[in-house]
Design a protein around this motif. Structure first.
Motif, PDB file in Angstrom:
ATOM      1  N   THR A 199       5.877  -0.876   7.827  1.00 52.96           N
ATOM      2  CA  THR A 199       6.254  -2.060   7.065  1.00 52.96           C
ATOM      3  C   THR A 199       6.810  -3.136   7.987  1.00 52.96           C
ATOM      4  O   THR A 199       7.751  -2.891   8.745  1.00 52.96           O
ATOM      5  CB  THR A 199       7.288  -1.702   5.992  1.00 52.96           C
ATOM      6  OG1 THR A 199       6.694  -0.810   5.052  1.00 52.96           O
ATOM      7  CG2 THR A 199       7.776  -2.959   5.274  1.00 52.96           C
TER       8      THR A 199
ATOM      9  N   VAL B 250       4.537  -0.766   3.123  1.00 53.41           N
ATOM     10  CA  VAL B 250       4.070   0.588   2.835  1.00 53.41           C
ATOM     11  C   VAL B 250       5.175   1.291   2.059  1.00 53.41           C
ATOM     12  O   VAL B 250       6.248   1.596   2.596  1.00 53.41           O
ATOM     13  CB  VAL B 250       3.741   1.360   4.122  1.00 53.41           C
ATOM     14  CG1 VAL B 250       3.145   2.731   3.783  1.00 53.41           C
ATOM     15  CG2 VAL B 250       2.787   0.558   4.994  1.00 53.41           C
ATOM     16  N   SER B 251       4.900   1.527   0.798  1.00 51.78           N
ATOM     17  CA  SER B 251       5.928   2.097  -0.071  1.00 51.78           C
ATOM     18  C   SER B 251       5.283   2.756  -1.272  1.00 51.78           C
ATOM     19  O   SER B 251       4.244   2.306  -1.758  1.00 51.78           O
ATOM     20  CB  SER B 251       6.885   1.005  -0.539  1.00 51.78           C
ATOM     21  OG  SER B 251       7.814   1.512  -1.476  1.00 51.78           O
ATOM     22  N   SER B 252       5.947   3.814  -1.762  1.00 52.27           N
ATOM     23  CA  SER B 252       5.461   4.451  -2.978  1.00 52.27           C
ATOM     24  C   SER B 252       6.183   3.897  -4.196  1.00 52.27           C
ATOM     25  O   SER B 252       5.918   4.309  -5.331  1.00 52.27           O
ATOM     26  CB  SER B 252       5.649   5.970  -2.885  1.00 52.27           C
ATOM     27  OG  SER B 252       6.994   6.288  -2.600  1.00 52.27           O
TER      28      SER B 252
ATOM     29  N   PRO C   1       5.712   4.322   5.942  1.00 47.84           N
ATOM     30  CA  PRO C   1       6.740   3.316   5.624  1.00 47.84           C
ATOM     31  C   PRO C   1       7.242   2.574   6.868  1.00 47.84           C
ATOM     32  O   PRO C   1       7.569   1.387   6.782  1.00 47.84           O
ATOM     33  CB  PRO C   1       7.846   4.153   4.976  1.00 47.84           C
ATOM     34  CG  PRO C   1       7.100   5.282   4.329  1.00 47.84           C
ATOM     35  CD  PRO C   1       5.983   5.603   5.272  1.00 47.84           C
TER      36      PRO C   1
ATOM     37  N   VAL D 227       0.853  -1.188   0.000  1.00 46.90           N
ATOM     38  CA  VAL D 227       0.000   0.000   0.000  1.00 46.90           C
ATOM     39  C   VAL D 227       0.889   1.238   0.000  1.00 46.90           C
ATOM     40  O   VAL D 227       2.005   1.207   0.519  1.00 46.90           O
ATOM     41  CB  VAL D 227      -0.952  -0.015   1.221  1.00 46.90           C
ATOM     42  CG1 VAL D 227      -0.179   0.044   2.529  1.00 46.90           C
ATOM     43  CG2 VAL D 227      -1.979   1.091   1.140  1.00 46.90           C
ATOM     44  N   GLN D 228       0.400   2.301  -0.586  1.00 47.49           N
ATOM     45  CA  GLN D 228       1.158   3.550  -0.616  1.00 47.49           C
ATOM     46  C   GLN D 228       1.051   4.268   0.725  1.00 47.49           C
ATOM     47  O   GLN D 228       0.082   4.075   1.464  1.00 47.49           O
ATOM     48  CB  GLN D 228       0.635   4.454  -1.724  1.00 47.49           C
ATOM     49  CG  GLN D 228       0.911   3.928  -3.119  1.00 47.49           C
ATOM     50  CD  GLN D 228       0.521   4.931  -4.187  1.00 47.49           C
ATOM     51  OE1 GLN D 228      -0.270   5.842  -3.950  1.00 47.49           O
ATOM     52  NE2 GLN D 228       1.097   4.773  -5.372  1.00 47.49           N
ATOM     53  N   PRO D 229       2.041   5.099   1.045  1.00 40.07           N
ATOM     54  CA  PRO D 229       1.938   5.898   2.269  1.00 40.07           C
ATOM     55  C   PRO D 229       0.640   6.698   2.301  1.00 40.07           C
ATOM     56  O   PRO D 229       0.221   7.257   1.282  1.00 40.07           O
ATOM     57  CB  PRO D 229       3.164   6.827   2.178  1.00 40.07           C
ATOM     58  CG  PRO D 229       4.148   6.039   1.375  1.00 40.07           C
ATOM     59  CD  PRO D 229       3.326   5.299   0.360  1.00 40.07           C
TER      60      PRO D 229
ATOM     61  N   GLY E 135      -2.198   5.271   2.849  1.00 38.81           N
ATOM     62  CA  GLY E 135      -3.257   4.339   2.526  1.00 38.81           C
ATOM     63  C   GLY E 135      -3.742   3.544   3.721  1.00 38.81           C
ATOM     64  O   GLY E 135      -3.310   3.772   4.861  1.00 38.81           O
TER      65      GLY E 135
END
Length: 123
Positions: free
Chosen positions: A90, A121-123, A87, A12-14, A16
């Motif tokens: 994670t 959690v990462s873009s 992030p 999931v993106q930061p 989210g």
């Protein structure tokens, strides 16, 4: 044989959200508390949140206001709603339960763990 099965992890993106679920199965007669722990690479496993039989919940300071733990007693299931993910969130998330179940001919209280579900959690 008691089993805890987690689901709902993923990428999931930061900022989210994700919702984790953990279902306990087996010949369970009482669940005293259930909780979520996490372990990031190179770090110790830490408590994220746990909820006891009366519904009272406790959270790690790092997730207060962002994560919510809840349970469905009828389904022996605990949930972790995670919002505003960062992030630093994670990790592998593990479900834990303190419960009493039939083992052989005896009712035994013990501590059980799931196998974990990865949250990234990462873009």
């Amino acid at each position: 044989q008691v089993q805890l099965v987690e689901s709902g992890g993923g990428l999931v993106q930061p900022g989210g959200s994700l919702r984790l679920s953990c279902a306990a199965s087996g010949r369970i007669v009482s669940i005293y508390d259930m909780g979520w722990y996490r372990q990031a690479p190179g770090k110790q496993r830490e408590l994220v949140a746990h909820i006891i039989s009366d519904g009272s919940a406790n959270y790690a300071d790092s997730v207060k206001g962002r994560f919510t733990i809840s349970k469905d007693n009828a389904k022996n299931t605990v949930y972790l709603e995670m919002n505003s993910l960062k992030p630093d969130d994670t990790a592998v998330y593990y479900c834990n339960a303190d419960l009493r179940a039939l083992r052989g001919s005896l009712y035994i209280r013990d501590d059980y763990w799931g196998l974990g579900t990865q949250v990234t959690v990462s873009s």
